[in-house]
Structure formats: C-alpha cells, structure tokens
Design a protein around this motif. Structure first.
Motif, PDB file in Angstrom:
ATOM      1  N   LYS A  99       0.820  -1.214   0.000  1.00 41.45           N
ATOM      2  CA  LYS A  99       0.000   0.000   0.000  1.00 41.45           C
ATOM      3  C   LYS A  99       0.854   1.265   0.000  1.00 41.45           C
ATOM      4  O   LYS A  99       0.333   2.356  -0.239  1.00 41.45           O
ATOM      5  CB  LYS A  99      -0.918  -0.004   1.224  1.00 41.45           C
ATOM      6  N   LYS A 100       2.142   1.119   0.264  1.00 43.27           N
ATOM      7  CA  LYS A 100       3.050   2.270   0.331  1.00 43.27           C
ATOM      8  C   LYS A 100       3.567   2.700  -1.046  1.00 43.27           C
ATOM      9  O   LYS A 100       4.350   3.633  -1.163  1.00 43.27           O
ATOM     10  CB  LYS A 100       4.249   1.941   1.232  1.00 43.27           C
ATOM     11  N   LYS A 101       3.176   1.982  -2.081  1.00 43.31           N
ATOM     12  CA  LYS A 101       3.566   2.314  -3.460  1.00 43.31           C
ATOM     13  C   LYS A 101       5.080   2.324  -3.640  1.00 43.31           C
ATOM     14  O   LYS A 101       5.681   3.299  -4.092  1.00 43.31           O
ATOM     15  CB  LYS A 101       2.975   3.662  -3.876  1.00 43.31           C
ATOM     16  N   VAL A 102       5.699   1.198  -3.271  1.00 47.00           N
ATOM     17  CA  VAL A 102       7.148   1.071  -3.427  1.00 47.00           C
ATOM     18  C   VAL A 102       7.477   0.614  -4.846  1.00 47.00           C
ATOM     19  O   VAL A 102       6.664  -0.037  -5.518  1.00 47.00           O
ATOM     20  CB  VAL A 102       7.732   0.091  -2.397  1.00 47.00           C
ATOM     21  N   ASP A 103       8.676   0.949  -5.294  1.00 50.45           N
ATOM     22  CA  ASP A 103       9.116   0.555  -6.637  1.00 50.45           C
ATOM     23  C   ASP A 103       9.603  -0.890  -6.671  1.00 50.45           C
ATOM     24  O   ASP A 103       9.385  -1.601  -7.647  1.00 50.45           O
ATOM     25  CB  ASP A 103      10.228   1.493  -7.116  1.00 50.45           C
ATOM     26  N   PHE A 104      10.293  -1.317  -5.612  1.00 51.23           N
ATOM     27  CA  PHE A 104      10.738  -2.702  -5.519  1.00 51.23           C
ATOM     28  C   PHE A 104      11.158  -2.997  -4.085  1.00 51.23           C
ATOM     29  O   PHE A 104      11.120  -2.124  -3.211  1.00 51.23           O
ATOM     30  CB  PHE A 104      11.860  -3.024  -6.513  1.00 51.23           C
ATOM     31  N   PHE A 105      11.535  -4.251  -3.844  1.00 48.90           N
ATOM     32  CA  PHE A 105      11.900  -4.715  -2.510  1.00 48.90           C
ATOM     33  C   PHE A 105      13.374  -5.109  -2.462  1.00 48.90           C
ATOM     34  O   PHE A 105      13.888  -5.731  -3.399  1.00 48.90           O
ATOM     35  CB  PHE A 105      11.077  -5.944  -2.116  1.00 48.90           C
ATOM     36  N   LEU A 106      14.031  -4.762  -1.372  1.00 49.06           N
ATOM     37  CA  LEU A 106      15.342  -5.303  -1.031  1.00 49.06           C
ATOM     38  C   LEU A 106      15.153  -6.227   0.164  1.00 49.06           C
ATOM     39  O   LEU A 106      14.570  -5.833   1.183  1.00 49.06           O
ATOM     40  CB  LEU A 106      16.319  -4.178  -0.672  1.00 49.06           C
ATOM     41  N   ASN A 107      15.630  -7.455   0.034  1.00 54.14           N
ATOM     42  CA  ASN A 107      15.499  -8.450   1.101  1.00 54.14           C
ATOM     43  C   ASN A 107      16.888  -8.752   1.656  1.00 54.14           C
ATOM     44  O   ASN A 107      17.747  -9.268   0.951  1.00 54.14           O
ATOM     45  CB  ASN A 107      14.840  -9.717   0.553  1.00 54.14           C
ATOM     46  N   GLY A 108      17.069  -8.443   2.942  1.00 53.15           N
ATOM     47  CA  GLY A 108      18.397  -8.497   3.532  1.00 53.15           C
ATOM     48  C   GLY A 108      18.867  -9.826   4.062  1.00 53.15           C
ATOM     49  O   GLY A 108      19.881  -9.878   4.772  1.00 53.15           O
ATOM     50  N   GLY A 109      18.203 -10.927   3.746  1.00 51.05           N
ATOM     51  CA  GLY A 109      18.710 -12.232   4.139  1.00 51.05           C
ATOM     52  C   GLY A 109      18.136 -12.770   5.431  1.00 51.05           C
ATOM     53  O   GLY A 109      17.358 -12.102   6.111  1.00 51.05           O
ATOM     54  N   ASP A 110      18.552 -14.009   5.773  1.00 52.45           N
ATOM     55  CA  ASP A 110      17.864 -14.820   6.770  1.00 52.45           C
ATOM     56  C   ASP A 110      16.395 -14.905   6.382  1.00 52.45           C
ATOM     57  O   ASP A 110      15.484 -14.703   7.203  1.00 52.45           O
ATOM     58  CB  ASP A 110      18.036 -14.274   8.193  1.00 52.45           C
ATOM     59  N   SER A 111      16.199 -15.224   5.123  1.00 50.95           N
ATOM     60  CA  SER A 111      14.841 -15.353   4.589  1.00 50.95           C
ATOM     61  C   SER A 111      14.118 -16.510   5.259  1.00 50.95           C
ATOM     62  O   SER A 111      12.932 -16.402   5.585  1.00 50.95           O
ATOM     63  CB  SER A 111      14.891 -15.575   3.076  1.00 50.95           C
ATOM     64  N   ILE A 112      14.835 -17.620   5.469  1.00 52.35           N
ATOM     65  CA  ILE A 112      14.237 -18.771   6.152  1.00 52.35           C
ATOM     66  C   ILE A 112      14.732 -18.815   7.590  1.00 52.35           C
ATOM     67  O   ILE A 112      15.754 -18.211   7.938  1.00 52.35           O
ATOM     68  CB  ILE A 112      14.527 -20.094   5.422  1.00 52.35           C
ATOM     69  N   HIS A 113      14.015 -19.539   8.403  1.00 53.68           N
ATOM     70  CA  HIS A 113      14.286 -19.496   9.843  1.00 53.68           C
ATOM     71  C   HIS A 113      15.676 -19.992  10.184  1.00 53.68           C
ATOM     72  O   HIS A 113      16.438 -19.325  10.869  1.00 53.68           O
ATOM     73  CB  HIS A 113      13.239 -20.310  10.599  1.00 53.68           C
ATOM     74  N   ALA A 114      16.018 -21.198   9.690  1.00 52.84           N
ATOM     75  CA  ALA A 114      17.355 -21.717   9.987  1.00 52.84           C
ATOM     76  C   ALA A 114      17.633 -22.968   9.167  1.00 52.84           C
ATOM     77  O   ALA A 114      16.883 -23.942   9.232  1.00 52.84           O
ATOM     78  CB  ALA A 114      17.504 -22.035  11.467  1.00 52.84           C
ATOM     79  N   ALA A 115      18.721 -22.910   8.395  1.00 49.74           N
ATOM     80  CA  ALA A 115      19.237 -24.094   7.723  1.00 49.74           C
ATOM     81  C   ALA A 115      20.648 -24.410   8.208  1.00 49.74           C
ATOM     82  O   ALA A 115      21.230 -25.414   7.802  1.00 49.74           O
ATOM     83  CB  ALA A 115      19.255 -23.876   6.212  1.00 49.74           C
ATOM     84  N   ASP A 116      21.202 -23.565   9.050  1.00 51.36           N
ATOM     85  CA  ASP A 116      22.643 -23.609   9.339  1.00 51.36           C
ATOM     86  C   ASP A 116      23.017 -24.430  10.559  1.00 51.36           C
ATOM     87  O   ASP A 116      24.206 -24.640  10.813  1.00 51.36           O
ATOM     88  CB  ASP A 116      23.180 -22.182   9.512  1.00 51.36           C
ATOM     89  N   TYR A 117      22.050 -24.923  11.323  1.00 50.82           N
ATOM     90  CA  TYR A 117      22.396 -25.704  12.505  1.00 50.82           C
ATOM     91  C   TYR A 117      22.693 -27.160  12.135  1.00 50.82           C
ATOM     92  O   TYR A 117      22.213 -27.676  11.127  1.00 50.82           O
ATOM     93  CB  TYR A 117      21.275 -25.628  13.539  1.00 50.82           C
ATOM     94  N   LYS A 118      23.471 -27.823  12.964  1.00 50.80           N
ATOM     95  CA  LYS A 118      23.966 -29.170  12.644  1.00 50.80           C
ATOM     96  C   LYS A 118      22.858 -30.207  12.523  1.00 50.80           C
ATOM     97  O   LYS A 118      23.004 -31.197  11.808  1.00 50.80           O
ATOM     98  CB  LYS A 118      24.975 -29.615  13.706  1.00 50.80           C
ATOM     99  N   ASP A 119      21.740 -29.987  13.226  1.00 54.25           N
ATOM    100  CA  ASP A 119      20.685 -31.004  13.243  1.00 54.25           C
ATOM    101  C   ASP A 119      19.569 -30.734  12.234  1.00 54.25           C
ATOM    102  O   ASP A 119      18.550 -31.427  12.230  1.00 54.25           O
ATOM    103  CB  ASP A 119      20.094 -31.105  14.642  1.00 54.25           C
ATOM    104  N   ILE A 120      19.746 -29.756  11.364  1.00 56.75           N
ATOM    105  CA  ILE A 120      18.700 -29.429  10.383  1.00 56.75           C
ATOM    106  C   ILE A 120      18.737 -30.428   9.231  1.00 56.75           C
ATOM    107  O   ILE A 120      19.778 -30.631   8.594  1.00 56.75           O
ATOM    108  CB  ILE A 120      18.873 -28.000   9.834  1.00 56.75           C
ATOM    109  N   THR A 121      17.604 -31.046   8.950  1.00 60.58           N
ATOM    110  CA  THR A 121      17.540 -32.050   7.891  1.00 60.58           C
ATOM    111  C   THR A 121      17.253 -31.414   6.535  1.00 60.58           C
ATOM    112  O   THR A 121      16.788 -30.273   6.452  1.00 60.58           O
ATOM    113  CB  THR A 121      16.423 -33.072   8.184  1.00 60.58           C
ATOM    114  N   ARG A 122      17.505 -32.176   5.508  1.00 61.19           N
ATOM    115  CA  ARG A 122      17.198 -31.731   4.146  1.00 61.19           C
ATOM    116  C   ARG A 122      15.715 -31.382   4.024  1.00 61.19           C
ATOM    117  O   ARG A 122      15.348 -30.379   3.413  1.00 61.19           O
ATOM    118  CB  ARG A 122      17.568 -32.832   3.148  1.00 61.19           C
TER     119      ARG A 122
END
Length: 266
Positions: free
Chosen positions: A33-56
């Motif tokens: 609703k703010k009439k933006v031209d585009f979006f910049l997404n700064g990362g950590d898009s998903i909650h967590a893939a980087d921990y040792k116990d995270i499965t495929r």
C-alpha cells in the motif's frame, strides 16, 4: 520528489509453524500500500538451515514456505542477499546441490551470491559476507572495487549486506563485518559515489554515519523470531528495544536518502 521508493525487509526467518506465513504476508500486503518501486530483502529469509541437526526435509520445507509467501509480491522485483541462517552446511558433502551459499542464493532468486543492478541514477550492490569471520572474499572485494570504479559520474551507490559493515549495536551484540576498515577506506576513495549501506542480522535498529555514508541496520521483520520475547524484550515481540518492522527508503537524484523504520504490529 524521490526518484525511487524502496522497501527494505530483512530477517524474515520464515517457517511453516506458529502462523508465521500468514503474519508475514499480512505485512507484505501492508507494504504494498506504500507504493514502493521494488523490494530489497536483507537475508535470513528462512528461519534456519545452518544448525547441525537441520535435515534436508526441513530446509526444503522452509524454502517452500518462502516461495508461497513470495506469491504475494507477484509483479514486484525482489533483490535479495544471503544471510547466515539461509545456508545448509549439514549436507552430506560439499558436492551436494543444496550445500552452502550457492543453493541459498538460487532459492532466493539471486543471479549470483553477489551482484549489482542499476535503477535511475543509483547502483545497488548486493554483497555476500558469508566468508571467513564475516567478510568479503578476495574475488568479491576486487569485483566491488570494479563496481565502484565503473559507476559513472553522477551515479550514487547503495550497498546491501546481511551483516552490518558499520553499526552501533556491534558494541554489545556482535556480527559486524571484520573487514570494515578495508571497506571504509574503499568507500572513502569513492566518497563521491557511496551514499548508504543497508543491513540486518542484529535484529536491532540503529543508524551510523561516517565519512558522509549512512549505515542503516534496519531491525528485523520477525522481531524476536516471531516469538513473544524474553526478559530483555522492551515489549512483546521486540528484540531488546527494537520492535518488528521494515524500512521505507526514499532515494533522490542528488544522492540524498531518507530511511524510515515502520513498526509492524502482529
């Protein structure tokens, strides 16, 4: 009048649990609703893939959730960078197609783990700090040098990294680029062009200014990872004193920039 109005979202930490997708999409609809031209997404898009116990399966589940939410932005350009939590290091081997930064960049719709785009008389440079101790690798640093050198006179530069290059909150939170001195010198060499650096990662809101460059660390869309907070939270869903939200940036032809943080109420 600004030549560009941009939404900067960061640290979404999307996952299919706890009604997070619905809450995120509600915020995206608000931003539209703010009439933006585009979006910049700064990362950590998903909650967590980087921990040792995270499965495929869990990694794929989170990225599927991201894809579904991004349907709300159909018709908008979204330019992302890779955060530290986006990368699956627990893959069986480095040869696995889902291993590391390259896969995360692909899933976030990026052409490469670092890249640039030109809009109006602004150059947007997207960086990858997921290297030794939070830094740019040599190849990327040389590429950045060329990007700044090749920008024509009258073009202004905005850089986005997941990790802050210079931040107030690093004093107690950590997470700043370790090569900030080298980057500071490079920016000063091109002080006629470099105007602003955007980041997230800290989940904290701050603004630093040095050598006529604005450094904006724009909180987190997820606040306290979409949770209600802890004893350090100033209010529900806050991370310390920072509420969940996003930033609206107005960029001007003469290089001026206005960065407004907008609180999102869950």
């Amino acid at each position: 009048m600004p030549v560009l109005t941009i939404a900067h979202i960061t640290d979404v930490h999307i996952r299919p649990d706890e009604g997070v997708p619905e809450r995120f999409v509600k915020c995206l609809e608000e931003i539209k609703k703010k009439k933006v031209d585009f979006f910049l997404n700064g990362g950590d898009s998903i909650h967590a893939a980087d921990y040792k116990d995270i499965t495929r399966e869990r990694v794929l589940e989170q990225w599927k959730c991201w894809d579904e939410c991004m349907k709300a932005l159909k018709g908008y350009e979204v330019y992302s960078c890779v955060g530290n939590h986006d990368n699956w290091w627990a893959a069986p081997s480095k040869d696995d197609a889902m291993y590391g930064v390259s896969y995360a960049a692909e899933r976030a719709g990026m052409p490469h783990r670092y890249y640039s785009i030109d809009k109006k008389n602004w150059r947007f440079i997207i960086l990858d700090g997921n290297n030794n101790g939070i830094s740019l690798d040599n190849e990327q640093f040389q590429w950045l040098q060329h990007q700044l050198e090749s920008a024509p006179a009258g073009m202004h530069v905005l850089l986005m990294s997941h990790f802050p290059i210079l931040t107030v909150t690093n004093t107690w939170e950590g997470g700043q680029h370790k090569d900030h001195k080298e980057l500071k010198q490079l920016f000063y060499k091109h002080k006629d062009k470099v105007r602003v650096c955007l980041s997230g990662h800290q989940h904290l809101l701050d603004r630093a200014w040095y050598n006529d460059v604005d450094y904006f660390c724009n909180g987190a869309m997820s606040g306290f990872w979409w949770g209600k907070g802890n004893e350090k939270s100033a209010a529900p869903y806050y991370y310390q004193e920072t509420p969940p939200g996003y930033a609206l940036l107005k960029l001007y032809a003469d290089g001026r920039v206005a960065n407004e943080y907008v609180v999102h109420h869950y």
